[in-house]
Scaffold this motif. Structure first.
Motif, PDB file in Angstrom:
ATOM      1  N   ASP A 217       0.819  -1.217   0.000  1.00 53.12           N
ATOM      2  CA  ASP A 217       0.000   0.000   0.000  1.00 53.12           C
ATOM      3  C   ASP A 217       0.851   1.265   0.000  1.00 53.12           C
ATOM      4  O   ASP A 217       0.312   2.374   0.079  1.00 53.12           O
ATOM      5  CB  ASP A 217      -0.927   0.016   1.221  1.00 53.12           C
ATOM      6  CG  ASP A 217      -1.991  -1.055   1.171  1.00 53.12           C
ATOM      7  OD1 ASP A 217      -2.203  -1.656   0.096  1.00 53.12           O
ATOM      8  OD2 ASP A 217      -2.608  -1.322   2.231  1.00 53.12           O
ATOM      9  N   GLU A 218       2.185   1.081  -0.085  1.00 48.82           N
ATOM     10  CA  GLU A 218       3.138   2.186  -0.129  1.00 48.82           C
ATOM     11  C   GLU A 218       2.989   3.122   1.068  1.00 48.82           C
ATOM     12  O   GLU A 218       3.034   4.345   0.946  1.00 48.82           O
ATOM     13  CB  GLU A 218       3.033   2.942  -1.453  1.00 48.82           C
ATOM     14  CG  GLU A 218       3.376   2.064  -2.641  1.00 48.82           C
ATOM     15  CD  GLU A 218       3.430   2.818  -3.954  1.00 48.82           C
ATOM     16  OE1 GLU A 218       3.507   4.058  -3.942  1.00 48.82           O
ATOM     17  OE2 GLU A 218       3.398   2.144  -4.991  1.00 48.82           O
ATOM     18  N   ARG A 219       2.869   2.503   2.257  1.00 46.25           N
ATOM     19  CA  ARG A 219       2.774   3.277   3.496  1.00 46.25           C
ATOM     20  C   ARG A 219       4.118   3.914   3.820  1.00 46.25           C
ATOM     21  O   ARG A 219       5.160   3.527   3.304  1.00 46.25           O
ATOM     22  CB  ARG A 219       2.320   2.376   4.649  1.00 46.25           C
ATOM     23  CG  ARG A 219       0.921   1.789   4.479  1.00 46.25           C
ATOM     24  CD  ARG A 219      -0.163   2.676   5.039  1.00 46.25           C
ATOM     25  NE  ARG A 219       0.021   2.984   6.438  1.00 46.25           N
ATOM     26  CZ  ARG A 219      -0.420   2.255   7.455  1.00 46.25           C
ATOM     27  NH1 ARG A 219      -1.096   1.149   7.226  1.00 46.25           N
ATOM     28  NH2 ARG A 219      -0.187   2.637   8.703  1.00 46.25           N
ATOM     29  N   TYR A 220       4.105   4.849   4.706  1.00 46.52           N
ATOM     30  CA  TYR A 220       5.279   5.614   5.115  1.00 46.52           C
ATOM     31  C   TYR A 220       6.366   4.669   5.635  1.00 46.52           C
ATOM     32  O   TYR A 220       6.118   3.804   6.473  1.00 46.52           O
ATOM     33  CB  TYR A 220       4.857   6.623   6.185  1.00 46.52           C
ATOM     34  CG  TYR A 220       5.923   7.602   6.593  1.00 46.52           C
ATOM     35  CD1 TYR A 220       6.529   8.437   5.669  1.00 46.52           C
ATOM     36  CD2 TYR A 220       6.317   7.692   7.916  1.00 46.52           C
ATOM     37  CE1 TYR A 220       7.498   9.348   6.060  1.00 46.52           C
ATOM     38  CE2 TYR A 220       7.283   8.599   8.324  1.00 46.52           C
ATOM     39  CZ  TYR A 220       7.869   9.424   7.377  1.00 46.52           C
ATOM     40  OH  TYR A 220       8.829  10.322   7.763  1.00 46.52           O
ATOM     41  N   CYS A 221       7.579   4.843   5.112  1.00 50.48           N
ATOM     42  CA  CYS A 221       8.692   3.927   5.400  1.00 50.48           C
ATOM     43  C   CYS A 221       8.990   3.785   6.892  1.00 50.48           C
ATOM     44  O   CYS A 221       9.265   2.685   7.372  1.00 50.48           O
ATOM     45  CB  CYS A 221       9.952   4.378   4.668  1.00 50.48           C
ATOM     46  SG  CYS A 221       9.814   4.281   2.877  1.00 50.48           S
TER      47      CYS A 221
END
Length: 88
Positions: free
Chosen positions: A28-32
């Protein structure tokens, strides 16, 4: 199943759920940094599970080996595992 193994199993199942959640976070390309924090939490659970398993091993397998005057192999196994843990 004894208490240590049962607690380890619960920690492993929880970490499995966390890892599945981490995979979804990445997809979901969440914050690293959020992903990294979840990875650290999963690692902590895996470490806890490992220590519970080792505790069970010492209290049962190693203790039995000492009673039978045959503990050298079991002690060497523990030292090998601990050296792997400490190298991290």
């Amino acid at each position: 199943m004894n208490q240590e193994k049962n607690k380890a199993l619960i920690a492993l199942k929880t970490s499995k759920g966390q890892i599945e959640g981490i995979i979804k976070m990445i997809e979901d390309e969440r914050y690293c940094v959020d992903v990294s924090n979840q990875i650290v939490a999963a690692q902590a659970l895996l470490k806890k599970a490992n220590m519970l398993i080792l505790k069970q091993h010492v209290h049962h397998c190693v203790k039995d080996a000492v009673k039978q005057d045959n503990a050298d192999e079991k002690i060497d196994e523990i030292i090998e595992v601990l050296s792997k843990i400490m190298d991290r």
